[in-house]
Scaffold this active site. Structure first.
Site, PDB file in Angstrom:
ATOM      1  NE  ARG A  30       8.303   4.320   5.118  1.00 46.01           N
ATOM      2  CZ  ARG A  30       7.036   4.028   5.849  1.00 46.01           C
ATOM      3  NH1 ARG A  30       7.750   2.344   5.794  1.00 46.01           N
ATOM      4  NH2 ARG A  30       6.192   3.324   4.809  1.00 46.01           N
ATOM      5  CG  ASP A  31       7.025   0.674   3.046  1.00 47.81           C
ATOM      6  OD1 ASP A  31       7.135   0.367   3.464  1.00 47.81           O
ATOM      7  OD2 ASP A  31       5.490   0.498   1.820  1.00 47.81           O
ATOM      8  CG  HIS A 223       0.993   1.306   2.285  1.00 43.29           C
ATOM      9  ND1 HIS A 223       1.959   2.264   1.711  1.00 43.29           N
ATOM     10  CD2 HIS A 223       1.731   0.266   2.358  1.00 43.29           C
ATOM     11  CE1 HIS A 223       3.037   1.404   1.951  1.00 43.29           C
ATOM     12  NE2 HIS A 223       3.172   0.621   2.391  1.00 43.29           N
ATOM     13  CG  HIS A 225       2.725  -4.306  -0.305  1.00 39.90           C
ATOM     14  ND1 HIS A 225       3.939  -4.288   0.251  1.00 39.90           N
ATOM     15  CD2 HIS A 225       2.433  -3.286   0.468  1.00 39.90           C
ATOM     16  CE1 HIS A 225       4.833  -3.371   1.385  1.00 39.90           C
ATOM     17  NE2 HIS A 225       3.391  -2.480   1.100  1.00 39.90           N
ATOM     18  CB  CYS A 256       5.982  -5.115   5.675  1.00 35.93           C
ATOM     19  SG  CYS A 256       6.068  -5.312   7.653  1.00 35.93           S
ATOM     20  CG  ASN A 265       5.139  -0.837  -1.196  1.00 32.13           C
ATOM     21  OD1 ASN A 265       4.913  -0.211  -0.787  1.00 32.13           O
ATOM     22  ND2 ASN A 265       6.841  -0.339  -1.032  1.00 32.13           N
TER      23      ASN A 265
END
Length: 325
Positions: A30-31, A223, A225, A256, A265
């Site tokens: 997903r991300d 979460h 990065h 993002c 990430n």
């Protein structure tokens, strides 16, 4: 690219005060893919999820039910979610931005969802088409609907450590957002370093502030990065302060699309290497992860960002027992 097997592994050296085990929450499908310019075929996304589960991942964010005009890469969310076989005891999560997204996810067979809020107005407007308060109100409404349907919910607080438009983020705004999600019924709260500006001391202070508001440290996730190379240091700070779930993306995929300057990430391989080196159990197979990164990289014709995956791919050598000095 070569198939990285057999492979070196870190030597486990436990550190006092660390948890015995943690959950690796994989966000690659997903991300990791959402902002990539090359359109990944649905079959490849499904195969990626299958490979990650086979590698031992037990918490996987499969897709997001957002309007295709927002994120074209995820226009096949329904097909992906309906095609992925979630193993017994594993989590298959879909991010949902609103009640429409929740309805679509449930109709596709999703049994856990995630919602996202912003700690800043600027990011909320850019990413969620509302302001900070509106993002919280919308998310808590979705949480209530999901909980009524018996569906567990994970909550994200984006921009918890810095915002590309506003700069420093008020700690109280992060605490307010996290508290609202917790009160609404989210079982896990992920504090997002969306543009990768956090440092270890900042992470410790934010965890303390959220915990002081009555939210259990064991309910928190990070979460992270790796824009400035601080993600693993921030994981260590989280481990020292009671966090037992960490988000990462296979191969270091992801950024993002609404946050200027944000890069990938934290790579799952890099995270697992560090955790294994600390003697912390993850249940994730480092060899299978590296193979998955190499497989996806070959398909896309692009290198991966994970330093561990690149090192293992470049110079695989047999495992060997080491005799302590």
């Amino acid at each position: 690219m070569s198939d990285p097997s057999p492979v070196r592994r870190p030597r486990p050296v436990p550190v006092e005060g660390m948890p015995a085990a943690v959950s690796v929450y994989e966000v690659g499908p997903r991300d990791g893919l959402q902002a990539e310019s090359d359109v990944i075929p649905t079959a490849v996304k499904v195969a990626l999820c299958s490979r990650l589960y086979a590698a031992g991942v037990r918490a996987l964010e499969v897709t997001s039910f957002v309007p295709p005009s927002w994120i074209p890469q995820l226009a096949d969310a329904r097909e992906v979610a309906a095609s992925v076989d979630v193993p017994d005891g594993a989590r298959g999560v879909a991010l949902v931005p609103n009640r429409r997204g929740l309805d679509d996810a449930l109709s596709a067979g999703v049994r856990e969802v995630a919602v996202v809020v912003s700690a800043t107005d600027s990011f909320a407007r850019a990413n969620l088409n509302t302001d900070r308060a509106g993002s919280i109100a919308r998310a808590t409404e979705v949480v209530a609907e999901a909980r009524a349907a018996g569906i567990p919910v994970r909550g994200y607080v984006s921009m918890s450590f810095g915002d590309p438009w506003e700069g420093a983020v008020d700690t109280a705004a992060v605490v307010d957002a996290a508290s609202a999600l917790s009160a609404s019924g989210c079982r896990t709260l992920a504090l997002g370093d969306t543009i990768g500006v956090a440092t270890a001391g900042h992470v410790e202070r934010m965890i303390d502030a959220v915990a002081a508001a009555g939210i259990s440290r064991s309910a928190l996730a990070l979460h992270l990065h790796d824009t400035y190379g601080q993600a693993l240091a921030n994981v260590y700070a989280g481990l020292r302060n009671g966090v037992v779930e960490f988000d990462s993306s296979v191969g270091g995929l992801g950024r993002c699309p609404y946050a200027p300057g944000a890069t990938g990430n934290l790579a799952t391989e890099d995270l697992v290497w560090m955790l294994e080196g600390l003697g912390i159990r993850t249940g994730v197979d480092l060899v299978a992860l590296a193979r998955t990164s190499a497989w996806l990289s070959r398909i896309r014709g692009r290198p991966y960002a994970s330093r561990v995956a690149a090192a293992l791919d470049a110079s695989p050598i047999p495992d060997r027992e080491e005799t302590p000095a």
